[in-house]
Design a protein around this motif. Structure first.
Motif, short mmCIF file in Angstrom:
data_model
loop_
_atom_site.label_atom_id
_atom_site.label_comp_id
_atom_site.label_asym_id
_atom_site.label_seq_id
_atom_site.Cartn_x
_atom_site.Cartn_y
_atom_site.Cartn_z
N GLY A 1 0.79 -1.23 0.00
CA GLY A 1 0.00 0.00 0.00
C GLY A 1 0.82 1.27 0.00
N ILE A 2 1.96 1.27 -0.72
CA ILE A 2 2.77 2.49 -0.79
C ILE A 2 3.03 2.83 -2.25
N ASP A 3 3.49 4.05 -2.50
CA ASP A 3 3.82 4.49 -3.85
C ASP A 3 5.10 3.82 -4.32
N ILE A 4 5.20 3.60 -5.63
CA ILE A 4 6.45 3.10 -6.20
C ILE A 4 7.58 4.09 -5.94
N GLN A 5 7.30 5.39 -6.06
CA GLN A 5 8.36 6.38 -5.84
C GLN A 5 8.89 6.31 -4.41
N THR A 6 8.03 6.02 -3.45
CA THR A 6 8.48 5.89 -2.06
C THR A 6 9.34 4.66 -1.89
N ALA A 7 8.95 3.56 -2.55
CA ALA A 7 9.73 2.34 -2.47
C ALA A 7 11.13 2.55 -3.04
N VAL A 8 11.21 3.22 -4.20
CA VAL A 8 12.52 3.47 -4.81
C VAL A 8 13.34 4.40 -3.93
N GLU A 9 12.71 5.40 -3.37
CA GLU A 9 13.41 6.32 -2.45
C GLU A 9 14.01 5.56 -1.28
N GLN A 10 13.22 4.67 -0.66
CA GLN A 10 13.72 3.89 0.47
C GLN A 10 14.84 2.96 0.05
N GLY A 11 14.69 2.36 -1.14
CA GLY A 11 15.72 1.45 -1.62
C GLY A 11 17.04 2.15 -1.88
N ILE A 12 16.98 3.33 -2.48
CA ILE A 12 18.22 4.09 -2.76
C ILE A 12 18.87 4.53 -1.45
N ASN A 13 18.06 4.99 -0.49
CA ASN A 13 18.62 5.39 0.80
C ASN A 13 19.37 4.25 1.46
N HIS A 14 18.77 3.07 1.42
CA HIS A 14 19.42 1.91 2.05
C HIS A 14 20.68 1.51 1.27
N TRP A 15 20.57 1.52 -0.05
CA TRP A 15 21.70 1.09 -0.88
C TRP A 15 22.90 2.01 -0.71
N THR A 16 22.65 3.32 -0.71
CA THR A 16 23.77 4.26 -0.57
C THR A 16 24.42 4.17 0.82
N GLY A 17 23.69 3.66 1.80
CA GLY A 17 24.24 3.56 3.15
C GLY A 17 24.94 2.25 3.43
N LEU A 18 24.93 1.32 2.47
CA LEU A 18 25.57 0.02 2.69
C LEU A 18 27.09 0.16 2.71
N ALA A 19 27.73 -0.67 3.53
CA ALA A 19 29.19 -0.64 3.63
C ALA A 19 29.85 -1.34 2.44
N SER A 20 29.13 -2.26 1.81
CA SER A 20 29.68 -2.98 0.67
C SER A 20 28.62 -3.09 -0.42
N THR A 21 29.09 -3.36 -1.63
CA THR A 21 28.17 -3.43 -2.76
C THR A 21 27.44 -4.77 -2.78
N PRO A 22 26.11 -4.76 -2.95
CA PRO A 22 25.36 -6.03 -3.02
C PRO A 22 25.72 -6.82 -4.27
N ALA A 23 25.14 -8.01 -4.36
CA ALA A 23 25.38 -8.87 -5.52
C ALA A 23 24.85 -8.20 -6.79
N THR A 24 25.51 -8.52 -7.90
CA THR A 24 25.11 -7.97 -9.19
C THR A 24 23.73 -8.49 -9.58
N VAL A 25 22.92 -7.60 -10.14
CA VAL A 25 21.58 -7.95 -10.60
C VAL A 25 21.60 -8.05 -12.12
#
Length: 424
Positions: free
Chosen positions: A45-69
């Motif tokens: 029940g959330i906007d796609i734009q909010t989901a992407v915003e949350q995902g980018i915030n988490h990704w930029t705060g990671l100490a290491s790069t996740p697995a390649t997609v």
């Protein structure tokens, strides 16, 4: 789901943000990842734009790069993000020596991992929906089948839903056009359709053969002369969109003799409940397609649909199917009189889930439109669905397939989904 809950869900579905507080960004995403994002956002029940915003915030705060997609076949994707977030994201992608497409894909993938699909909310007491009307030919079978199909659709897929036309006023202000289709996750419940009509229409319409007279049947279980387990009579509706969630208890023409058999049965009004109780734990919803009768079998169906101890109001009860014409009103009066008599005689708490006006066609003129208004003027039970008289239902019956599998985007299908949510 009530109208207010549908409105709330519609208002939360993906929409574009305002340029005044967000900036539009354009990149690419693989289609499979975009689809997963769209479904998960709708589920939560959330906007796609909010989901992407949350995902980018988490990704930029990671100490290491996740697995390649895997981004093969990525196609253009745009959304609205808070001012400055995209610049931060691009800088992080440069530091990690990643393309913007790969960085965005990883951000969305991280969000999906951190926000799993919500569990299906299952009722504590199996819901029992009695689809009824003493008058034949009003479309009880189509409504019973379609409601069950809508309740059994996968929650991991989006399905087109349209709020019934008579709810347009309630939706005013939610969308520019309140009759636009909305993509919502399926309800995902385990559903049993019970063909309680000796004419076996539900059984045949779903592509199955009526049970043989010489074998076991629901009638024999209700009469206390069964040869085996009722569970062994249940068959799956094998359509991919329903998974293993939709099942049918076929009818047998021996149901024509049910009233005679019930006349000698102890506590005959509880006969249907005694027969079905052994299999109730396997399902979330049991929908009974009743015969056009006011006999003892209808008494048993009404008793089965009563509200049980610790069951919330409106979970189980009767769903009355009518048409926008005068003879339906006469039949409705007879049925509700029987229900009210049983309520008083047996001290039952029986809820009306609502009225469904079926086969409606405004082109039929004053009789149809004035009759619809007369149904709308009834406040208890209220109208919970208006379904058109359209060719897709007739075609599905001819082909012996569920309507929502044969024509999942037709007007009747999207209306049945709205009905299923309205009584949920």
């Amino acid at each position: 789901m009530s109208v207010s809950r549908v409105i709330k869900a519609v208002s939360k579905l993906p929409r574009m943000g305002s340029p005044h507080d967000r900036e539009k960004v354009v990149s690419k995403l693989p289609s499979w990842l975009r689809q997963e994002l769209k479904i998960r956002a709708a589920q939560l029940g959330i906007d796609i734009q909010t989901a992407v915003e949350q995902g980018i915030n988490h990704w930029t705060g990671l100490a290491s790069t996740p697995a390649t997609v895997d981004t093969a076949g990525a196609s253009p994707f745009s959304t609205w993000l808070p001012q400055g977030q995209w610049d931060t994201f691009k800088a992080t992608a440069t530091d990690r020596k990643l393309s913007l497409i790969q960085g965005l894909a990883q951000s969305v993938d991280v969000w999906l991992q951190n926000n799993p699909s919500p569990a299906i909310k299952r009722p504590e007491v199996v819901r029992r929906i009695i689809v009824c009307n003493q008058k034949g030919g009003v479309g009880k079978t189509a409504v019973a089948a379609g409601t069950g199909e809508a309740m059994a659709e996968s929650s991991e897929q989006l399905h087109p839903v349209r709020i019934s036309k008579h709810f347009a006023a309630a939706l005013e202000g939610v969308a520019d056009d309140p009759l636009n289709l909305e993509s919502l996750p399926g309800i995902g419940l385990r559903v049993l359709l019970v063909d309680f009509d000796p004419q076996c229409h539900l059984t045949q319409q779903l592509g199955h053969t009526p049970l043989p007279m010489e074998g076991d049947s629901l009638t024999k279980h209700m009469a206390g002369v069964a040869d085996g387990r009722l569970r062994d009579l249940i068959v799956p509706i094998q359509e991919e969109r329903f998974g293993d969630r939709l099942h049918l208890l076929p009818s047998c023409t021996d149901a024509f003799l049910l009233d005679v058999k019930l006349a000698g049965v102890r506590a005959r009004e509880a006969a249907l409940e005694r027969a079905l109780s052994p299999i109730e734990a396997e399902f979330d919803v049991i929908i009974v397609d009743c015969p056009p009768s006011l006999g003892l079998s209808m008494d048993a169906a009404v008793h089965y649909g009563r509200r049980r101890d610790n069951e919330p109001p409106g979970s189980s009860g009767s769903l009355i199917v009518v048409q926008a014409e005068d003879s339906s009103a006469d039949a409705y009066s007879l049925l509700t009189t029987q229900i009210e008599d049983l309520r008083g005689d047996l001290d039952l708490e029986l809820d009306y889930l609502g009225i469904v006006v079926n086969h409606y066609d405004a082109r039929r003129g004053y009789i149809a439109t004035s009759s619809l208004q007369a149904w709308m003027d009834i406040k208890d039970p209220r109208v919970v669905g208006v379904l058109g008289d359209l060719k897709e239902q007739k075609e599905a019956v001819r082909l012996k397939r569920p309507l929502l599998a044969y024509a999942p985007s037709c007007d009747q299908a999207v209306g049945l989904r709205a009905l299923a949510r309205e009584i949920s």
